[in-house]
Design an enzyme around this catalytic site. Sequence first.
Site, PDB file in Angstrom:
ATOM      1  N   GLY A  10      22.793  -2.559  35.888  1.00  0.00           N
ATOM      2  CA  GLY A  10      23.114  -2.670  34.311  1.00  0.00           C
ATOM      3  C   GLY A  10      21.698  -2.516  33.552  1.00  0.00           C
ATOM      4  O   GLY A  10      20.655  -1.888  34.367  1.00  0.00           O
ATOM      5  N   CYS A  11      21.608  -3.012  32.626  1.00  0.00           N
ATOM      6  CA  CYS A  11      20.342  -3.086  31.677  1.00  0.00           C
ATOM      7  C   CYS A  11      19.228  -3.384  32.493  1.00  0.00           C
ATOM      8  O   CYS A  11      19.202  -4.596  33.129  1.00  0.00           O
ATOM      9  CB  CYS A  11      20.534  -3.934  30.461  1.00  0.00           C
ATOM     10  SG  CYS A  11      19.091  -3.998  29.412  1.00  0.00           S
ATOM     11  N   PHE A  12      18.250  -2.746  32.646  1.00  0.00           N
ATOM     12  CA  PHE A  12      16.983  -2.992  33.565  1.00  0.00           C
ATOM     13  C   PHE A  12      16.390  -4.138  32.956  1.00  0.00           C
ATOM     14  O   PHE A  12      15.362  -4.816  33.758  1.00  0.00           O
ATOM     15  CB  PHE A  12      16.108  -1.759  33.964  1.00  0.00           C
ATOM     16  CG  PHE A  12      15.634  -0.892  32.890  1.00  0.00           C
ATOM     17  CD1 PHE A  12      15.192  -1.412  31.508  1.00  0.00           C
ATOM     18  CD2 PHE A  12      15.639   0.276  33.189  1.00  0.00           C
ATOM     19  CE1 PHE A  12      15.248  -0.374  30.530  1.00  0.00           C
ATOM     20  CE2 PHE A  12      15.213   1.270  32.082  1.00  0.00           C
ATOM     21  CZ  PHE A  12      14.869   0.883  30.855  1.00  0.00           C
TER      22      PHE A  12
END
EC number: 1.8.4.11
Length: 173
Positions: A10-12
Amino acid sequence: MSNTAVFAGGCFWCMVQPFDTHPGIISVISGYTGGHVENPTYEQVCSGLTGHTEAVEITYDPELISYAELVEIYWQQTDPTDAFGQFQDRGDSYRPVIYYQTEEEKQIAEKSREQLQNSSRFDKPIVTAIEAKTAFYPAEDYHQDFYRKNPARYHASSGLREKFIEEKWQHEK
């Protein structure tokens, strides 16, 4: 001596801090991997047309932390039953992937995924992909160490993830 490991979950922004705080971690870099466009920008990756995932590249000291331990940390940051994104982040660029570099890493990841599937912790199948590592491109500077640079926005974006982790992994902490 150091090694690297690459994980997409997902979002880093939300994948840096969980690794960054462990002994043996030298650096955690946010970036893009798994796609077909060289040196993509954030906007290109978000378009969904590059094939890249948002990922983190972890440089670590294998004398202090093992690849297997990194994989276990990884599982506890993601929803491994969701192949189409993570939490509020939807789409191909947010899919969960463990990128391996050696046959040994591939076997460690596959064995770990099988153990998680057999654990009955999740009601749905474990769908996290295990793929060979390709070129990793560091993200723009403003994405690096985001949890430190912008803690209010980081916490606002990580709420669903934190709730999920609490529900599924509270006994592991």
